[in-house]
Design a protein around this motif. Structure first.
Motif, mmCIF file in Angstrom:
data_model
loop_
_atom_site.group_PDB
_atom_site.id
_atom_site.type_symbol
_atom_site.label_atom_id
_atom_site.label_comp_id
_atom_site.label_asym_id
_atom_site.label_seq_id
_atom_site.Cartn_x
_atom_site.Cartn_y
_atom_site.Cartn_z
ATOM 1 N N UNK A 114 -16.229 2.905 -88.249
ATOM 2 C CA UNK A 114 -16.611 4.414 -88.443
ATOM 3 C C UNK A 114 -17.503 4.441 -88.960
ATOM 4 N N UNK A 115 -18.559 4.993 -89.691
ATOM 5 C CA UNK A 115 -19.162 4.736 -90.458
ATOM 6 C C UNK A 115 -20.062 6.383 -90.074
ATOM 7 N N UNK A 116 -19.578 7.361 -91.663
ATOM 8 C CA UNK A 116 -20.117 8.776 -91.104
ATOM 9 C C UNK A 116 -21.465 9.054 -92.117
ATOM 10 N N UNK A 117 -22.113 8.149 -92.279
ATOM 11 C CA UNK A 117 -23.701 7.969 -92.204
ATOM 12 C C UNK A 117 -24.606 7.235 -91.424
ATOM 13 N N UNK A 118 -23.641 6.350 -89.694
ATOM 14 C CA UNK A 118 -24.355 6.245 -88.876
ATOM 15 C C UNK A 118 -24.234 4.560 -89.191
ATOM 16 N N UNK A 119 -24.477 3.983 -88.238
ATOM 17 C CA UNK A 119 -24.616 3.012 -88.223
ATOM 18 C C UNK A 119 -26.396 1.510 -88.823
ATOM 19 N N UNK A 120 -26.207 0.314 -88.326
ATOM 20 C CA UNK A 120 -27.196 0.173 -89.616
ATOM 21 C C UNK A 120 -27.346 -0.901 -88.445
ATOM 22 N N UNK A 121 -26.445 -1.645 -88.317
ATOM 23 C CA UNK A 121 -26.688 -2.555 -86.692
ATOM 24 C C UNK A 121 -25.587 -2.936 -86.132
ATOM 25 N N UNK A 122 -25.978 -3.325 -84.976
ATOM 26 C CA UNK A 122 -24.687 -3.232 -83.882
ATOM 27 C C UNK A 122 -24.436 -4.813 -83.108
ATOM 28 N N UNK A 123 -22.899 -4.686 -82.775
ATOM 29 C CA UNK A 123 -22.624 -6.532 -82.762
ATOM 30 C C UNK A 123 -23.146 -6.344 -81.304
ATOM 31 N N UNK A 124 -23.036 -7.768 -80.185
ATOM 32 C CA UNK A 124 -23.217 -7.419 -79.143
ATOM 33 C C UNK A 124 -22.635 -6.829 -77.931
ATOM 34 N N UNK A 125 -20.813 -7.000 -78.157
ATOM 35 C CA UNK A 125 -20.316 -5.710 -77.491
ATOM 36 C C UNK A 125 -20.463 -3.924 -78.276
ATOM 37 N N UNK A 126 -22.088 -3.327 -78.360
ATOM 38 C CA UNK A 126 -22.174 -2.479 -79.105
ATOM 39 C C UNK A 126 -21.047 -1.578 -80.091
ATOM 40 N N UNK A 127 -20.593 -2.243 -80.549
ATOM 41 C CA UNK A 127 -19.739 -2.159 -81.452
ATOM 42 C C UNK A 127 -20.026 -2.307 -82.808
ATOM 43 N N UNK A 128 -20.171 -1.426 -84.317
ATOM 44 C CA UNK A 128 -20.868 -0.953 -84.673
ATOM 45 C C UNK A 128 -19.968 -2.196 -85.882
ATOM 46 N N UNK A 129 -21.720 -3.066 -86.666
ATOM 47 C CA UNK A 129 -20.984 -3.938 -87.615
ATOM 48 C C UNK A 129 -21.292 -3.720 -88.960
ATOM 49 N N UNK A 130 -22.281 -2.842 -89.222
ATOM 50 C CA UNK A 130 -22.536 -2.304 -90.941
ATOM 51 C C UNK A 130 -22.963 -0.768 -90.747
ATOM 52 N N UNK A 131 -22.621 -0.186 -91.615
ATOM 53 C CA UNK A 131 -22.355 1.189 -91.872
ATOM 54 C C UNK A 131 -24.295 1.358 -92.600
ATOM 55 N N UNK A 132 -24.801 2.233 -92.428
ATOM 56 C CA UNK A 132 -25.793 2.845 -92.671
ATOM 57 C C UNK A 132 -25.902 3.681 -94.320
ATOM 58 N N UNK A 133 -26.792 3.453 -94.943
ATOM 59 C CA UNK A 133 -25.960 3.618 -96.512
ATOM 60 C C UNK A 133 -25.879 5.414 -96.381
ATOM 61 N N UNK A 134 -25.430 5.607 -96.846
ATOM 62 C CA UNK A 134 -25.451 7.315 -97.007
ATOM 63 C C UNK A 134 -25.247 7.911 -98.867
ATOM 64 N N UNK A 135 -26.059 8.708 -98.316
ATOM 65 C CA UNK A 135 -26.527 8.347 -100.142
ATOM 66 C C UNK A 135 -25.866 11.210 -99.676
ATOM 67 N N UNK A 136 -25.559 11.406 -100.743
ATOM 68 C CA UNK A 136 -25.597 12.729 -100.663
ATOM 69 C C UNK A 136 -26.206 12.778 -102.385
ATOM 70 N N UNK A 137 -27.163 13.808 -102.135
ATOM 71 C CA UNK A 137 -27.075 14.665 -103.428
ATOM 72 C C UNK A 137 -26.721 16.444 -103.709
ATOM 73 N N UNK A 138 -26.662 17.084 -104.910
ATOM 74 C CA UNK A 138 -26.449 18.298 -105.208
ATOM 75 C C UNK A 138 -26.743 18.361 -106.418
ATOM 76 N N UNK A 139 -26.968 19.487 -106.735
ATOM 77 C CA UNK A 139 -26.482 20.168 -108.534
ATOM 78 C C UNK A 139 -25.750 21.282 -108.600
ATOM 79 N N UNK A 140 -25.491 21.344 -110.039
ATOM 80 C CA UNK A 140 -24.932 21.949 -110.420
ATOM 81 C C UNK A 140 -24.680 21.928 -111.308
#
Length: 173
Positions: A114-140
């Motif tokens: 389960x990937x909060x930033x989405x999936x990058x690659x899928x296995x033969x059964x349609x399952x996510x095998x690698x999460x997409x890199x997630x990045x967050x930016x903010x300024x304070x």
């Protein structure tokens, strides 16, 4: 000569002394001394009926010959409903070619990430095998050592992991 006591013309057969049987299924034997009169009848019509050779037993006999089979029972395997196995295909068929067991589903029990930033690659059964890199930016803005500073954060989480420190101080006033 007294004619009444003597036979003037002999019988050529003994049919006048024989009873001719009336037969439903035909005459089995004729009298030996009267070839046109039936002595015994056939009890049934079996001599005119074929006997079906049945692998799974006799379904029904002839109405006029109960000792011979007219129709056969069908293969009981042909009466079963064939399984529908989808993509995995049939593993076992019965003698009538109907599927009785499916191949195991290769995707049964397979879970993905389960990937909060989405999936990058899928296995033969349609399952996510690698999460997409997630990045967050903010300024304070923050006060650091009595000075007002601008803090910017850009955090990347390769593979969906988390880094505990990903902020930098850009400038202070």
């Amino acid at each position: 000569d007294d004619c009444s006591s003597k036979c003037e013309k002999p019988y050529s057969t003994n049919c006048h002394n024989r009873v001719n049987q009336s037969c439903q299924y035909g005459c089995q034997t004729y009298w030996s001394d009267c070839s046109t009169s039936c002595q015994t009848c056939y009890a049934d019509n079996c001599r005119n009926r074929s006997d079906a050779s049945c692998s799974y037993g006799c379904q029904s006999s002839w109405g006029d010959c109960s000792s011979k089979c007219q129709t056969c029972k069908t293969n009981p395997d042909c009466d079963v409903t064939s399984l529908s196995c989808g993509g995995q295909g049939c593993k076992t068929t019965n003698s009538c070619g109907k599927c009785t067991e499916c191949n195991p589903d290769p995707c049964a029990g397979v879970t993905g990430l389960y990937c909060s930033g989405g999936c990058e690659s899928y296995g033969s059964c349609g399952q996510c095998t690698r999460c997409a890199p997630a990045s967050y930016s903010w300024e304070s803005s923050a006060t650091i050592n009595g000075e007002l500073c601008t803090v910017s954060c850009t955090c990347s989480f390769p593979g969906g992991g988390y880094y505990s420190s990903c902020c930098s101080i850009d400038y202070c006033l």
